[in-house]
Design an enzyme around this catalytic site. Structure first.
Site, PDB file in Angstrom:
ATOM      1  N   GLY A 258       0.816  -1.217   0.000  1.00 50.70           N
ATOM      2  CA  GLY A 258       0.000   0.000   0.000  1.00 50.70           C
ATOM      3  C   GLY A 258       0.839   1.252   0.000  1.00 50.70           C
ATOM      4  O   GLY A 258       2.066   1.206  -0.057  1.00 50.70           O
ATOM      5  N   GLU A 259       0.128   2.369   0.042  1.00 50.71           N
ATOM      6  CA  GLU A 259       0.782   3.672   0.109  1.00 50.71           C
ATOM      7  C   GLU A 259       0.664   4.159   1.539  1.00 50.71           C
ATOM      8  O   GLU A 259      -0.435   4.346   2.034  1.00 50.71           O
ATOM      9  CB  GLU A 259       0.069   4.670  -0.825  1.00 50.71           C
ATOM     10  CG  GLU A 259      -0.014   4.226  -2.273  1.00 50.71           C
ATOM     11  CD  GLU A 259       1.339   4.254  -2.968  1.00 50.71           C
ATOM     12  OE1 GLU A 259       2.298   4.773  -2.364  1.00 50.71           O
ATOM     13  OE2 GLU A 259       1.425   3.754  -4.103  1.00 50.71           O
ATOM     14  N   GLY A 260       1.789   4.341   2.197  1.00 49.80           N
ATOM     15  CA  GLY A 260       1.749   4.859   3.558  1.00 49.80           C
ATOM     16  C   GLY A 260       1.840   6.371   3.544  1.00 49.80           C
ATOM     17  O   GLY A 260       1.873   6.999   2.487  1.00 49.80           O
ATOM     18  N   THR A 261       1.881   6.943   4.718  1.00 49.89           N
ATOM     19  CA  THR A 261       1.982   8.398   4.831  1.00 49.89           C
ATOM     20  C   THR A 261       3.255   8.904   4.175  1.00 49.89           C
ATOM     21  O   THR A 261       3.286   9.968   3.578  1.00 49.89           O
ATOM     22  CB  THR A 261       1.987   8.791   6.323  1.00 49.89           C
ATOM     23  OG1 THR A 261       0.832   8.216   6.929  1.00 49.89           O
ATOM     24  CG2 THR A 261       1.931  10.291   6.505  1.00 49.89           C
TER      25      THR A 261
ATOM     26  N   GLY B 240       5.391   7.077   2.025  1.00 46.52           N
ATOM     27  CA  GLY B 240       5.866   6.451   0.799  1.00 46.52           C
ATOM     28  C   GLY B 240       5.212   5.107   0.570  1.00 46.52           C
ATOM     29  O   GLY B 240       4.176   4.801   1.152  1.00 46.52           O
ATOM     30  N   THR B 241       5.840   4.290  -0.263  1.00 46.98           N
ATOM     31  CA  THR B 241       5.247   3.025  -0.679  1.00 46.98           C
ATOM     32  C   THR B 241       5.730   1.886   0.212  1.00 46.98           C
ATOM     33  O   THR B 241       6.892   1.862   0.615  1.00 46.98           O
ATOM     34  CB  THR B 241       5.660   2.737  -2.137  1.00 46.98           C
ATOM     35  OG1 THR B 241       5.494   3.944  -2.889  1.00 46.98           O
ATOM     36  CG2 THR B 241       4.793   1.660  -2.748  1.00 46.98           C
ATOM     37  N   VAL B 242       4.821   0.963   0.506  1.00 49.59           N
ATOM     38  CA  VAL B 242       5.170  -0.176   1.358  1.00 49.59           C
ATOM     39  C   VAL B 242       5.062  -1.469   0.554  1.00 49.59           C
ATOM     40  O   VAL B 242       4.059  -1.702  -0.130  1.00 49.59           O
ATOM     41  CB  VAL B 242       4.235  -0.253   2.587  1.00 49.59           C
ATOM     42  CG1 VAL B 242       4.728  -1.303   3.566  1.00 49.59           C
ATOM     43  CG2 VAL B 242       4.135   1.110   3.274  1.00 49.59           C
TER      44      VAL B 242
ATOM     45  N   LYS C  98       9.541  -0.180   3.698  1.00 50.06           N
ATOM     46  CA  LYS C  98       8.889   1.122   3.583  1.00 50.06           C
ATOM     47  C   LYS C  98       9.853   2.051   2.854  1.00 50.06           C
ATOM     48  O   LYS C  98      10.877   2.446   3.401  1.00 50.06           O
ATOM     49  CB  LYS C  98       8.561   1.638   4.983  1.00 50.06           C
ATOM     50  CG  LYS C  98       7.672   2.833   4.972  1.00 50.06           C
ATOM     51  CD  LYS C  98       7.018   3.037   6.324  1.00 50.06           C
ATOM     52  CE  LYS C  98       5.995   1.982   6.645  1.00 50.06           C
ATOM     53  NZ  LYS C  98       5.024   2.359   7.637  1.00 50.06           N
TER      54      LYS C  98
ATOM     55  N   ASP D 132       0.943  10.445  15.494  1.00 51.43           N
ATOM     56  CA  ASP D 132       0.023  10.243  14.358  1.00 51.43           C
ATOM     57  C   ASP D 132      -0.653   8.875  14.472  1.00 51.43           C
ATOM     58  O   ASP D 132      -0.746   8.131  13.510  1.00 51.43           O
ATOM     59  CB  ASP D 132       0.792  10.373  13.039  1.00 51.43           C
ATOM     60  CG  ASP D 132      -0.147  10.491  11.829  1.00 51.43           C
ATOM     61  OD1 ASP D 132      -1.272  11.014  11.994  1.00 51.43           O
ATOM     62  OD2 ASP D 132       0.229  10.049  10.734  1.00 51.43           O
TER      63      ASP D 132
END
Length: 292
Positions: free
Chosen positions: A11-14, A16-18, A33, A126
């Site tokens: 997925g897309e995290g806060t 960048g890409t995971v 990450k 967060d």
């Protein structure tokens, strides 16, 4: 990167890409990450690297383990332990019903992880269901710990998705810049209510103004007596004096009286009055709980 074989994008995290990946030597499954760096940046800020290297020392069963930091001129890749799903996905699969004992277990583990990090002066800043990961054994782990300090509190995900305000406390919504551990305790309270309601968010605001209105309509607008520092905050503006909801029974109908009391102690508008993780773990709500 030859050490890891990418298996699939998770997925897309806060930040960048995971990816899900495999360590070629040990065959261990990990999460990569890939942190996006601004193009005009000089690569990775040294302050960020310092912060991240400190995170490798956070070893606790309720914290997602940072195994490795891979750093090349323009790229930063963080190698984390892999977990099957996050709490948001878990909610989707539980069809609106969550056993009260699971609610208690997840909150206990969340508080354990928070207490550990707070004792080492590391804040999350967060917290939300998307960065609480759950593995097959029902163990809950906090992900992305300390990244907000390394990279700044996200205002929007790099994928242009707006970062949710739903778990931010009133002091932060009013522009407080000095954070303490209390920022995470408010988020824990919001997540506790969401657990008790099997995935229904407590304060799903659309913007800062709507967020504060939702909070004050439920908890009552704080007076200057209740929260003297409020009017000094950078973005403070007055709100209508909403009365507090007399009881949280209708808000979290499945939560028992001690659970509601703990929730009220987490959701204090004045950060000074918010209960700490250590205090929360001693609360009577957990008196009959046997940690696994």
């Amino acid at each position: 990167m030859q050490k890891y074989e990418k298996l699939e994008k998770i997925g897309e995290g806060t930040y960048g890409t995971v990816f899900k990946a495999k360590n070629r030597e040990t065959h261990e499954i990990v999460a990569l990450k890939r942190v996006r760096l601004d193009d005009d940046d000089e690569g990775v800020p040294s302050s960020a690297l310092r912060e991240i290297c400190l995170l490798k020392e956070l070893k606790h069963k309720n914290i997602v383990r940072l195994h490795d930091v891979l750093h090349s001129d323009k790229k930063l890749t963080l190698v984390f332990e892999f977990c099957d799903q996050d709490l948001k996905k878990y909610f989707d699969s539980c069809n609106g019903d969550l056993d009260p004992e699971i609610v208690k277990s997840f909150l206990f583990q969340l508080l354990k992880g928070l207490g550990f990090c707070h004792s080492r002066n590391v804040l999350h800043r967060d917290l939300k269901p998307q960065n609480l990961l759950i593995n097959r054994n029902g163990e809950l782990k906090l992900a992305d710990f300390g990244l907000a300090r390394a990279f700044g509190i996200p205002v929007r995900c790099y994928s242009a998705e707006v970062v949710t305000l739903w778990y931010r406390p009133p002091d932060v919504l009013f522009g407080a810049k000095l954070y303490s551990t209390s920022i995470d305790m408010w988020s824990a309270g919001c997540i506790f209510a969401e657990l008790a309601n099997a995935g229904r968010p407590l304060f799903p605001g659309n913007d800062v103004d709507d967020q504060l209105k939702r909070i004050f309509r439920l908890l009552g607008t704080p007076t200057e007596e209740q929260w003297p520092a409020m009017t000094k905050l950078p973005d403070y503006k007055p709100y209508p004096m909403y009365p507090a909801t007399t009881s949280l029974v209708n808000v979290v109908p499945k939560l028992n009286a001690t659970g509601r009391d703990l929730l009220q102690n987490l959701l204090k508008c004045n950060p000074v009055q918010r209960i700490s993780a250590e205090e929360a773990l001693q609360h009577p709500y957990f008196s009959d709980f046997c940690p696994p």
